[in-house]
Design a protein around this motif. Structure first.
Motif, short mmCIF file in Angstrom:
data_model
loop_
_atom_site.label_atom_id
_atom_site.label_comp_id
_atom_site.label_asym_id
_atom_site.label_seq_id
_atom_site.Cartn_x
_atom_site.Cartn_y
_atom_site.Cartn_z
N ALA A 38 -1.41 13.96 4.71
CA ALA A 38 -1.08 12.47 5.23
C ALA A 38 0.08 12.18 4.64
CB ALA A 38 -2.35 11.55 4.66
N GLN A 39 0.29 12.54 3.25
CA GLN A 39 1.80 12.29 2.41
C GLN A 39 2.93 12.67 3.27
OE1 GLN A 39 0.66 13.88 -1.30
NE2 GLN A 39 -0.27 11.92 -2.11
N ALA A 40 2.91 13.88 3.78
CA ALA A 40 3.81 14.55 4.60
C ALA A 40 4.11 13.76 5.93
CB ALA A 40 3.55 15.91 4.86
N LEU A 47 0.82 -1.20 0.13
CA LEU A 47 -0.20 0.01 0.01
C LEU A 47 0.97 1.07 -0.02
CD1 LEU A 47 -3.10 0.19 0.06
CD2 LEU A 47 -3.04 0.40 2.58
N MET A 48 0.49 2.37 -0.74
CA MET A 48 1.12 3.61 -0.45
C MET A 48 1.24 4.15 0.85
SD MET A 48 1.80 4.36 -3.60
CE MET A 48 2.15 6.34 -3.73
N ALA A 49 2.42 4.61 1.17
CA ALA A 49 2.64 4.93 2.54
C ALA A 49 1.55 5.86 3.22
CB ALA A 49 3.90 5.72 2.75
N TYR A 50 0.95 6.85 2.41
CA TYR A 50 -0.10 7.72 2.93
C TYR A 50 -1.43 7.20 3.29
CZ TYR A 50 -2.31 8.77 -1.25
OH TYR A 50 -3.45 8.38 -2.68
N GLU A 51 -1.75 5.97 2.24
CA GLU A 51 -2.66 5.26 2.54
C GLU A 51 -2.63 4.37 3.51
OE1 GLU A 51 -4.12 4.75 -2.30
OE2 GLU A 51 -2.61 3.30 -1.45
N CYS A 99 -5.64 12.80 9.58
CA CYS A 99 -5.06 13.92 8.83
C CYS A 99 -6.39 14.79 8.04
CB CYS A 99 -4.19 13.22 7.84
SG CYS A 99 -2.86 13.01 8.31
N THR A 100 -6.11 16.13 7.79
CA THR A 100 -7.15 16.78 7.13
C THR A 100 -7.29 16.67 5.73
OG1 THR A 100 -5.69 18.52 7.31
CG2 THR A 100 -7.08 18.45 9.19
N SER A 101 -6.15 16.23 5.10
CA SER A 101 -6.02 16.14 3.66
C SER A 101 -4.86 14.96 3.32
CB SER A 101 -5.65 17.35 2.77
OG SER A 101 -4.27 17.86 3.31
#
Length: 166
Positions: free
Chosen positions: A36-38, A17-21, A30-32
């Motif tokens: 989440a990516q950061a 899975l992608m890290a932010y997911e 997270c708000t966005s």
């Protein structure tokens, strides 16, 4: 020791899975997607997280991947004409074709390094590639060079003591 969320994050990342997911699915808020990516990027840099993901991936590979010996045994079965293939809920024996058997032998030879390196003759006849692009000071033009390559004209002889690179 990792938290429960960190452990879930590591398992999700290790499974592809992608890290932010993975970060969001682990229960981090997270708000966005950008935040989440950061946050996931920062989390991935933590030594404990990196190590846990490495361990999980290693374990998954150990459980799901064939060892070298298992691969070679399977290739030997195919090469000998003994191969079991599964069909809807049962096993039945289907002998491999001659080309499949030869391919199995070829793959096994490659895996063990049985093929000797090939020797090839790389002698060059005609002119050197650089000669095609000389500056015109006693050099060849491209059309003259192509004639030399085709063997229509002869290369001028080198003067005594001169080298090819002069």
């Amino acid at each position: 020791m990792l938290s429960e969320r960190d452990q879930i994050f590591c398992e999700k990342c290790a499974s592809g899975l992608m890290a932010y997911e993975a970060y969001l699915e682990a229960g981090f808020k997270c708000t966005s997607n950008e935040s989440a990516q950061a946050a996931a990027s920062r989390k991935m840099k933590e030594p404990g997280i990196k190590e846990e993901i490495r361990k999980i991936r290693e374990r998954l590979c150990d459980e799901n991947c064939l060892t070298l010996q298992e691969k070679r045994l399977r290739l030997a079965e195919i090469a000998r004409g003994k191969a079991l293939f599964s069909g809807e809920g049962f096993l039945f024996e289907v002998p491999p074709s001659h080309s499949e058997r030869m391919k199995a032998i070829d793959l096994d030879n490659k895996m063990t390094g049985d093929y000797a390196p090939e020797k090839r003759d790389v002698s060059v006849q005609g002119i050197f590639f650089e000669d095609l692009f000389e500056d015109g000071q006693g050099g060849h033009t491209i059309s003259e060079g192509s004639e030399l390559l085709e063997g229509k004209t002869e290369r001028p002889a080198l003067e005594a003591g001169a080298s090819i690179l002069d």
